[in-house]
Design a protein around this motif. Structure first.
Motif, mmCIF file in Angstrom:
data_model
loop_
_atom_site.group_PDB
_atom_site.id
_atom_site.type_symbol
_atom_site.label_atom_id
_atom_site.label_comp_id
_atom_site.label_asym_id
_atom_site.label_seq_id
_atom_site.Cartn_x
_atom_site.Cartn_y
_atom_site.Cartn_z
ATOM 1 N N PRO A 184 19.850 57.775 -26.370
ATOM 2 C CA PRO A 184 19.766 57.821 -27.833
ATOM 3 C C PRO A 184 18.472 58.440 -28.327
ATOM 4 C CG PRO A 184 19.709 55.554 -27.025
ATOM 5 C CD PRO A 184 20.079 56.416 -25.861
ATOM 6 N N LYS A 185 17.364 58.143 -27.683
ATOM 7 C CA LYS A 185 16.085 58.632 -28.186
ATOM 8 C C LYS A 185 16.022 60.160 -28.104
ATOM 9 C CE LYS A 185 11.261 57.442 -28.164
ATOM 10 N NZ LYS A 185 10.255 56.523 -27.638
ATOM 11 N N THR A 186 16.521 60.706 -27.001
ATOM 12 C CA THR A 186 16.548 62.167 -26.869
ATOM 13 C C THR A 186 17.445 62.764 -27.946
ATOM 14 O OG1 THR A 186 16.478 61.706 -24.515
ATOM 15 C CG2 THR A 186 16.769 64.003 -25.176
ATOM 16 N N ALA A 187 18.601 62.106 -28.161
ATOM 17 C CA ALA A 187 19.539 62.605 -29.175
ATOM 18 C C ALA A 187 18.895 62.602 -30.553
ATOM 19 C CB ALA A 187 20.806 61.763 -29.175
ATOM 20 N N ILE A 188 18.159 61.505 -30.845
ATOM 21 C CA ILE A 188 17.509 61.435 -32.160
ATOM 22 C C ILE A 188 16.454 62.523 -32.283
ATOM 23 C CG2 ILE A 188 16.079 59.981 -33.654
ATOM 24 C CD1 ILE A 188 17.518 57.566 -32.472
ATOM 25 N N THR A 189 15.745 62.773 -31.217
ATOM 26 C CA THR A 189 14.752 63.842 -31.242
ATOM 27 C C THR A 189 15.421 65.171 -31.589
ATOM 28 O OG1 THR A 189 13.582 62.688 -29.493
ATOM 29 C CG2 THR A 189 12.921 64.965 -29.930
ATOM 30 N N GLN A 190 16.554 65.415 -30.929
ATOM 31 C CA GLN A 190 17.280 66.658 -31.220
ATOM 32 C C GLN A 190 17.688 66.704 -32.695
ATOM 33 O OE1 GLN A 190 20.427 66.120 -28.418
ATOM 34 N NE2 GLN A 190 19.131 66.611 -26.660
ATOM 35 N N ALA A 191 18.085 65.527 -33.201
ATOM 36 C CA ALA A 191 18.501 65.469 -34.611
ATOM 37 C C ALA A 191 17.331 65.794 -35.528
ATOM 38 C CB ALA A 191 19.064 64.091 -34.930
ATOM 39 N N VAL A 192 16.150 65.238 -35.216
ATOM 40 C CA VAL A 192 14.985 65.484 -36.074
ATOM 41 C C VAL A 192 14.616 66.962 -36.054
ATOM 42 C CG1 VAL A 192 12.518 65.005 -36.391
ATOM 43 C CG2 VAL A 192 14.101 63.137 -35.845
ATOM 44 N N VAL A 193 14.700 67.579 -34.871
ATOM 45 C CA VAL A 193 14.388 69.011 -34.782
ATOM 46 C C VAL A 193 15.376 69.804 -35.645
ATOM 47 C CG1 VAL A 193 14.355 71.010 -33.245
ATOM 48 C CG2 VAL A 193 13.317 68.847 -32.522
ATOM 49 N N THR A 194 16.675 69.457 -35.506
ATOM 50 C CA THR A 194 17.705 70.135 -36.308
ATOM 51 C C THR A 194 17.419 69.971 -37.799
ATOM 52 O OG1 THR A 194 19.286 69.584 -34.580
ATOM 53 C CG2 THR A 194 20.188 70.326 -36.678
ATOM 54 N N PHE A 195 17.073 68.728 -38.142
ATOM 55 C CA PHE A 195 16.763 68.436 -39.538
ATOM 56 C C PHE A 195 15.605 69.294 -40.028
ATOM 57 C CE2 PHE A 195 13.991 65.963 -42.382
ATOM 58 C CZ PHE A 195 14.805 65.935 -43.492
ATOM 59 N N GLY A 196 14.593 69.455 -39.161
ATOM 60 C CA GLY A 196 13.433 70.263 -39.521
ATOM 61 C C GLY A 196 13.834 71.680 -39.890
ATOM 62 N N PHE A 197 14.714 72.274 -39.070
ATOM 63 C CA PHE A 197 15.157 73.642 -39.373
ATOM 64 C C PHE A 197 15.946 73.684 -40.688
ATOM 65 C CE2 PHE A 197 14.008 74.547 -35.041
ATOM 66 C CZ PHE A 197 13.605 75.869 -35.104
ATOM 67 N N CYS A 198 16.825 72.666 -40.828
ATOM 68 C CA CYS A 198 17.660 72.659 -42.038
ATOM 69 C C CYS A 198 16.799 72.557 -43.291
ATOM 70 C CB CYS A 198 18.654 71.508 -42.002
ATOM 71 S SG CYS A 198 19.999 71.850 -40.868
ATOM 72 N N ILE A 199 15.709 71.776 -43.192
ATOM 73 C CA ILE A 199 14.853 71.607 -44.367
ATOM 74 C C ILE A 199 14.215 72.929 -44.758
ATOM 75 C CG2 ILE A 199 12.395 71.017 -44.250
ATOM 76 C CD1 ILE A 199 12.994 68.341 -45.103
ATOM 77 N N VAL A 200 13.881 73.755 -43.758
ATOM 78 C CA VAL A 200 13.313 75.068 -44.070
ATOM 79 C C VAL A 200 14.335 75.897 -44.844
ATOM 80 C CG1 VAL A 200 12.461 77.222 -43.094
ATOM 81 C CG2 VAL A 200 11.750 75.022 -42.115
ATOM 82 N N PHE A 201 15.606 75.899 -44.342
ATOM 83 C CA PHE A 201 16.651 76.630 -45.067
ATOM 84 C C PHE A 201 16.844 76.041 -46.461
ATOM 85 C CE2 PHE A 201 18.424 77.094 -40.585
ATOM 86 C CZ PHE A 201 17.771 78.291 -40.375
ATOM 87 N N GLY A 202 16.805 74.702 -46.519
ATOM 88 C CA GLY A 202 16.976 74.026 -47.803
ATOM 89 C C GLY A 202 15.921 74.448 -48.803
ATOM 90 N N LEU A 203 14.683 74.606 -48.312
ATOM 91 C CA LEU A 203 13.603 75.018 -49.204
ATOM 92 C C LEU A 203 13.865 76.405 -49.772
ATOM 93 C CD1 LEU A 203 10.403 73.619 -47.478
ATOM 94 C CD2 LEU A 203 11.514 72.870 -49.590
ATOM 95 N N PHE A 204 14.419 77.289 -48.940
ATOM 96 C CA PHE A 204 14.824 78.614 -49.412
ATOM 97 C C PHE A 204 15.753 78.484 -50.602
ATOM 98 C CE2 PHE A 204 13.566 81.235 -45.725
ATOM 99 C CZ PHE A 204 13.191 82.360 -46.433
ATOM 100 N N TYR A 205 16.738 77.596 -50.417
ATOM 101 C CA TYR A 205 17.741 77.401 -51.456
ATOM 102 C C TYR A 205 17.097 76.883 -52.745
ATOM 103 C CZ TYR A 205 21.342 75.028 -54.084
ATOM 104 O OH TYR A 205 22.135 74.586 -55.094
ATOM 105 N N VAL A 206 16.266 75.839 -52.593
ATOM 106 C CA VAL A 206 15.618 75.245 -53.760
ATOM 107 C C VAL A 206 14.762 76.282 -54.482
ATOM 108 C CG1 VAL A 206 13.875 73.565 -54.485
ATOM 109 C CG2 VAL A 206 15.627 72.915 -52.828
#
Ligand SMILES: Nc1ncnc2c1ncn2[C@@H]1O[C@H](COP(=O)(O)OP(=O)(O)O)[C@@H](O)[C@H]1O
Ligand SMILES: [Mg+2]
Lengths: 359, 290
Positions: free
Chosen positions: B259-281
């Protein structure tokens, strides 16, 4: 030297509407011709065909003898000014004007010189760096005009360019455009549904109705000698009285006047300023309904005995009161039968279009 | 409003909490369902249990992720898929949107219907339809074989499988956003450009594209956000390895029980998405300002 010839041009839209019907017109070099007609009479469609935005269903158009009937707009030597919303809002004023020149690969310093010259011409010198969204409606239309002029088109086309502006501004721009057009001697086709605009600007007026020409003449001729009852009713104020002629006398509900035409139904046309009224207590032909005092003159609305409304312009409105009996004495009349003029008398040389004051 | 004196004295005290309460509900929901999981995920992955039972700040799981070849190749696979999809979406959707905006033929209505159609097809059905049509021994293969042509190299289970599926899936939204942007380009502005001599290309490049650049940015941000964390299509259509972040997280969690590795992967994914999200905003904010 640019001459536009339109020959037997028709436009039938895919939905079956015949917008322009065998229309022909020659516009001489440096001439300003107004297309005048009610909404839906095919003025815009005709102008758009000249500009290349619609393809004629049949007919021929030439500019200086060259066939342009099927040439796309980007290759035509025409410049069009639209009613509104045609400026490119992501470019400033200078770039709007420079765009066409850049496409023609004109050197940058010449672009600058020409753009500034034209901006000066339309009274917007120094406005180059303004965003077009910061300009007023009148300034935007000046930019639109300048954008066409800077390319030095052979034919300038304007489609109700002032329709969205207020009356005062419209009158001023009308004069400015006329001045510029005469200074540049540019052949111009101008669309409007406002008769005052056409009368004050045009060298010649084309009155259109249902895609066809009703009359092509100088403004004063169109005003004084309308060839059809439609033109008579459309330009200025005109009393159109439907009646019958028998034995050389026109009569309508108690009103009668000599009219030397053959017997039959006739539409009698009299301008308000050509109709003299006299107040009478007996033997009246009509009754005053309302009197409006415009200061310089008065307008009397009267009713014939059967209720037909007639307008007459009078120099002394205080002589007339509602309900009063009057007799009518027309100074100049025209008579129409089957849509054509069959008789005209006493063309009065009035001052400039007095009937327009309340138009 | 019959007793103005009473209302006058009561409302200032009473109304304020009601208003706050109305706003508070969605704020709390967002905090509980979105913000808290993110914070908790970041906290969970940022601490390690020390041998003596205490906990200490450590970015160990992240340094593992960013040094592990397999994780990195999955991440770059995801970025590649997202980038290729975004590019393809533009190439496919811009012509469709331009056609829909500027055509006045009756066919346009049907084309619009077709372009929106993928929206109503669940991705699971889309996946199996894809396999049936483009998979080994699918319709295309059978048709080719029946006229004596060789087998196609099926995109099924290659990186191109998810690309094709995701592009198809995102066409409707992209077309709709581009179309709404094109609605702001007036016919007269286009005709004026043709009038001064702009051909089709100059028109597109100098007049239309600058006017819809914001819509393009919004459309691409939307598509990219969805594609980056997509699961179903990459899971069914994509290769086993390297895989996109969606299936990767799921496998790490379910099959590897980390689970911890999976969550890490999720946080990394989230990090990228937030960058795209900022573009949108940012592009939305720019739009508002204009
Ligand atoms: N694109 C079109 N398709 C079908 N009918 C049209 C189209 N454009 C104009 N029309 C019709 O052609 C006629 C003339 O229109 P138009 O030239 O715009 O008149 P005007 O400019 O004199 O008001 C009208 O009946 C109008 O409804
Ligand atoms: Mg019109």
């Amino acid at each position: 030297m640019s001459v536009l010839k339109i020959k037997d041009v028709s436009k039938i839209f895919p939905n079956g509407t015949t917008a322009v019907d065998s229309f022909s017109l020659d516009v001489a070099d440096g001439e300003l011709v107004c297309l005048l007609g009610p909404s839906g009479s095919g003025k815009s469609t005709l102008l758009r065909m000249v500009g290349g935005f619609e393809t004629p269903t049949s007919g021929l158009m030439t500019i200086d003898g060259e066939d342009i009937t099927r040439v796309p707009p980007e290759k035509r030597p025409t410049g069009m000014v639209f009613q509104s919303h045609a400026l490119w809002t992501h470019m400033n004023v200078f770039k709007n004007l420079a765009f066409g020149l850049k496409l023609r690969k004109v050197p940058a310093d010449e672009i600058k010189r020409r753009v500034e010259g034209v901006l000066e011409l339309v009274g917007l010198g120094g406005y180059g760096t303004r965003s077009v969204t910061q300009l007023s409606g009148g300034q935007q239309q000046r930019v639109a005009l300048a954008r066409s002029l800077v390319l030095e088109p052979k034919i300038l086309l304007l489609d109700e360019p002032f329709a969205s502006l207020d009356q005062h501004l419209r009158e001023r721009l009308r004069e400015e455009v006329r001045d510029i057009q005469q200074r540049l001697k540019i052949t111009t086709l101008f669309v409007t549904h406002g008769q005052d605009e056409a009368l004050s600007m045009a060298d010649r007026i084309v009155v259109m109705r249902d895609g066809k020409t009703e009359q092509i003449d100088r403004p004063d001729v169109v005003y004084r000698e309308p060839q059809t009852p439609f033109v008579a009713g459309f330009i200025g104020t005109m009393n159109l009285i439907e009646g019958v002629v028998s034995n050389g006398v026109f009569s309508k509900a108690g009103y009668a006047t000599p009219l030397p035409v053959s017997d039959g139904p006739v539409t009698l046309a009299v301008r308000p300023e050509s109709l003299d009224l006299s107040a009478v207590s007996q033997g009246s032909q009509g009754k005053v309904h309302r009197v409006t005092d415009y200061g310089t003159h008065g307008m009397v609305d009267l009713e014939l005995l059967d209720g037909t409304r007639v307008k007459a312009m009078v120099p002394h409105p205080d002589l007339f009161k509602p309900g009063q009996g009057v007799t009518l004495a027309p100074k100049a009349i025209a008579a129409y039968r089957d849509g054509r003029v069959i008789h005209r008398t006493g063309v009065v040389a009035t001052t400039a279009h007095p009937a327009l004051v309340d138009a | 409003m019959t007793a103005p004196d009473q209302i006058g004295s009561v409302t200032p005290v009473r109304r304020r909490p009601y208003g706050l309460l109305l706003v508070a509900t969605p704020v709390l929901l967002v905090a509980w369902l979105v913000i808290w999981p993110i914070i908790s995920a970041v906290i969970q992955t940022a601490f390690v249990t020390t041998p003596d039972g205490g906990s200490a700040v450590s970015l160990e799981t992240y340094s593992f992720f960013f040094s592990d070849g397999y994780s990195l190749s999955n991440l770059s696979m995801t970025l590649w898929t997202t980038g290729v999809c975004a590019a393809l979406l533009l190439v496919v959707c811009l012509p469709i949107a331009l056609y829909l905006r500027f055509s006045d033929s009756k066919v346009a209505a049907y084309v619009q219907g077709l372009a929106i159609f993928p929206m109503f097809v669940p991705s699971i059905i889309l996946s199996f339809a894809f396999i049936r049509v483009l998979g080994p021994n699918g319709t295309v293969d059978l048709l080719l074989n029946s006229v004596g042509l060789p087998h196609i190299r099926s995109p099924y289970l290659t990186p191109w499988g998810p690309v094709i599926g995701l592009v198809w899936d995102n066409i409707p939204l992209t077309v709709l956003i581009l179309l709404s942007g094109l609605g702001n380009v007036s016919n007269q502005a286009v005709e004026a450009a043709r009038d001064v001599g702009a051909g089709k290309l100059a028109l597109l490049w100098h007049i239309i594209l600058p006017r819809i650049s914001n819509s393009i940015l919004v459309a691409i941000s939307f598509a990219v956000l969805g594609i980056f964390s997509a699961f179903t299509l990459p899971y069914i259509l994509g290769p086993a390895a390297p895989e996109m972040m969606g299936p990767f997280m799921q496998r790490t969690f379910r099959e590897l029980l980390e689970p911890k590795t999976a969550i890490t992967q999720a946080v990394v994914t989230f990090g990228f998405c937030i960058v795209f999200g900022l573009f949108y905003v940012r592009s939305v904010a720019k739009n508002r300002a204009a």
